[in-house]
Scaffold this active site. Structure first.
Site, PDB file in Angstrom:
ATOM      1  N   PRO A 106       0.819  -1.219   0.000  1.00 23.34           N
ATOM      2  CA  PRO A 106       0.000   0.000   0.000  1.00 23.34           C
ATOM      3  C   PRO A 106       0.847   1.262   0.000  1.00 23.34           C
ATOM      4  CG  PRO A 106      -0.119  -1.113   2.141  1.00 23.34           C
ATOM      5  CD  PRO A 106       0.636  -2.017   1.225  1.00 23.34           C
ATOM      6  N   GLU A 165       2.389  -7.748   8.651  1.00 24.50           N
ATOM      7  CA  GLU A 165       2.763  -6.324   8.699  1.00 24.50           C
ATOM      8  C   GLU A 165       3.508  -5.885   7.442  1.00 24.50           C
ATOM      9  OE1 GLU A 165       1.827  -3.923  10.772  1.00 24.50           O
ATOM     10  OE2 GLU A 165       0.562  -5.511  11.562  1.00 24.50           O
ATOM     11  N   ASP A 191     -10.795   1.891 -24.094  1.00 21.02           N
ATOM     12  CA  ASP A 191     -10.975   1.583 -22.673  1.00 21.02           C
ATOM     13  C   ASP A 191     -10.804   2.829 -21.817  1.00 21.02           C
ATOM     14  OD1 ASP A 191     -11.578  -1.070 -22.780  1.00 21.02           O
ATOM     15  OD2 ASP A 191      -9.564  -1.786 -22.320  1.00 21.02           O
ATOM     16  N   ARG A 242      -3.502  -8.014 -20.600  1.00 18.90           N
ATOM     17  CA  ARG A 242      -4.487  -7.684 -21.646  1.00 18.90           C
ATOM     18  C   ARG A 242      -3.980  -6.617 -22.614  1.00 18.90           C
ATOM     19  NH1 ARG A 242      -8.177  -3.915 -21.083  1.00 18.90           N
ATOM     20  NH2 ARG A 242      -9.892  -5.241 -21.717  1.00 18.90           N
TER      21      ARG A 242
HETATM   22  N1  SAM Z   1       1.523  -2.642   7.528  1.00 20.22           N
HETATM   23  C1  SAM Z   1       1.372  -2.371   6.142  1.00 20.22           C
HETATM   24  C2  SAM Z   1       1.115  -0.906   5.921  1.00 20.22           C
HETATM   25  O1  SAM Z   1       0.338  -0.337   6.658  1.00 20.22           O
HETATM   26  O2  SAM Z   1       1.666  -0.324   4.961  1.00 20.22           O
HETATM   27  C3  SAM Z   1       0.217  -3.153   5.571  1.00 20.22           C
HETATM   28  C4  SAM Z   1       0.474  -4.595   5.424  1.00 20.22           C
HETATM   29  S1  SAM Z   1      -0.857  -5.443   4.638  1.00 20.22           S
HETATM   30  C5  SAM Z   1      -1.852  -5.929   5.982  1.00 20.22           C
HETATM   31  C6  SAM Z   1      -0.137  -6.955   4.122  1.00 20.22           C
HETATM   32  C7  SAM Z   1       0.327  -6.999   2.675  1.00 20.22           C
HETATM   33  O3  SAM Z   1      -0.794  -6.821   1.812  1.00 20.22           O
HETATM   34  C8  SAM Z   1       1.315  -5.975   2.255  1.00 20.22           C
HETATM   35  O4  SAM Z   1       2.627  -6.331   2.608  1.00 20.22           O
HETATM   36  C9  SAM Z   1       1.113  -5.932   0.756  1.00 20.22           C
HETATM   37  O5  SAM Z   1       1.840  -6.936   0.101  1.00 20.22           O
HETATM   38  C10 SAM Z   1      -0.356  -6.225   0.606  1.00 20.22           C
HETATM   39  N2  SAM Z   1      -1.171  -5.027   0.374  1.00 20.22           N
HETATM   40  C11 SAM Z   1      -2.023  -4.452   1.245  1.00 20.22           C
HETATM   41  N3  SAM Z   1      -2.639  -3.391   0.717  1.00 20.22           N
HETATM   42  C12 SAM Z   1      -2.181  -3.286  -0.552  1.00 20.22           C
HETATM   43  C13 SAM Z   1      -2.419  -2.371  -1.621  1.00 20.22           C
HETATM   44  N4  SAM Z   1      -3.270  -1.357  -1.482  1.00 20.22           N
HETATM   45  N5  SAM Z   1      -1.761  -2.557  -2.782  1.00 20.22           N
HETATM   46  C14 SAM Z   1      -0.880  -3.576  -2.927  1.00 20.22           C
HETATM   47  N6  SAM Z   1      -0.602  -4.469  -1.943  1.00 20.22           N
HETATM   48  C15 SAM Z   1      -1.230  -4.340  -0.770  1.00 20.22           C
END
Ligand code: SAM
Length: 241
Positions: A100, A128, A181, A166
């Site tokens: 994220p 995490e 698109d 795609r």
């Molecule tokens: N503690 C992290 C933070 O707040 O930035 C969040 C960890 S999340 C619970 C677990 C995993 O989900 C991340 O390591 C990532 O690989 C994935 N993830 C969660 N949200 C995402 C998003 N919006 N885009 C891409 N991957 C995401």
């Protein structure tokens, strides 16, 4: 760069079952069968060497949650790419961390990857997140699929894979095209209708039945503009496309 070779996508996850069948439908399935893309799923656990095959551990400094360990991910990248040094990756190779905290993934980024990348390794985090040394040493791009937090990177890897595949040359069949698109030209797509012409008293706009291609094109462009203006006005500023 014009693509002449197959795109290889390798996904690292602690939940390989997550991907069972997900790439076995529609456009992605066809692209795999046509040799346009190859998708491999790697179980991070199979790269552990300790007795308990641990993929995660508690965070240094304390606090809640677990962190995915660096070691099995380094081993996986070493096996897949032959090196753990980013500078030594072959041309057109990308290692993507789904997080994220990454740049929000957009259509233009999907297009860039579809046009210029030959090998993508995606790392799916959990808990995490992933030990930061993976990011520091191995990762070329951090992608987020939006400003919300998922439980794991797997759904994000599926989204990014689909959006890229795609757009690969010849991936879309004749029944669909990416040209109009949403986001291709900083616009949302126009509305679409199919049979019947009269559905419960709701009629298809006359212009679409007129056979006048110039008028139809004009109407579609107008509707796309109206919708974009209403729902996503920021797209009309090209910088944000
Ligand atoms: N503690 C992290 C933070 O707040 O930035 C969040 C960890 S999340 C619970 C677990 C995993 O989900 C991340 O390591 C990532 O690989 C994935 N993830 C969660 N949200 C995402 C998003 N919006 N885009 C891409 N991957 C995401």
């Amino acid at each position: 760069m014009i693509r002449f070779t197959i795109l290889k996508i390798d996904i690292l996850t602690i939940f390989p079952e997550f991907f069972t069948e997900v790439f076995d439908f529609g456009i992605i399935r066809r692209a795999k069968l046509a040799g346009i893309v190859e998708i491999n799923i790697y179980d991070i656990r199979s790269f552990t060497t300790d007795k308990h095959r641990m993929t995660d551990d508690r965070p240094f400094g304390g606090g809640d949650g677990m962190v995915l360990k660096a070691e099995p991910i380094f081993r996986a990248i070493e096996q897949i790419l032959g090196t753990c040094e980013r500078e030594k990756y072959a041309d057109g190779t990308k290692v993507v961390l789904l997080t994220p905290q990454g740049r929000v993934f957009k259509q233009a980024m999907a297009k860039e990857f579809a046009d210029e990348t030959r090998h993508i390794v995606m790392i799916c985090g959990r808990y995490e997140g992933v030990d930061e040394r993976v990011n520091e040493m191995l990762v070329t791009d951090e992608f987020s699929i939006g400003d919300y937090v998922l439980s794991g990177g797997e759904p994000a890897a599926i989204v990014v894979t689909d959006a890229i595949v795609r757009l690969l040359p010849n991936a879309l069949g004749s029944e669909t095209s990416a040209v109009n698109d949403s986001f291709t030209e900083n616009l949302l797509d126009c509305p679409h209708y199919t049979q019947p012409r009269d559905f419960r008293g709701m009629l298809v706009p006359d212009v679409l039945l007129s056979g006048n291609h110039a008028e139809i094109e004009k109407w579609r462009k107008q509707k796309a503009l109206e919708k974009t203006q209403k729902i996503r006005p920021e797209l009309l500023n090209k910088e944000n496309g």
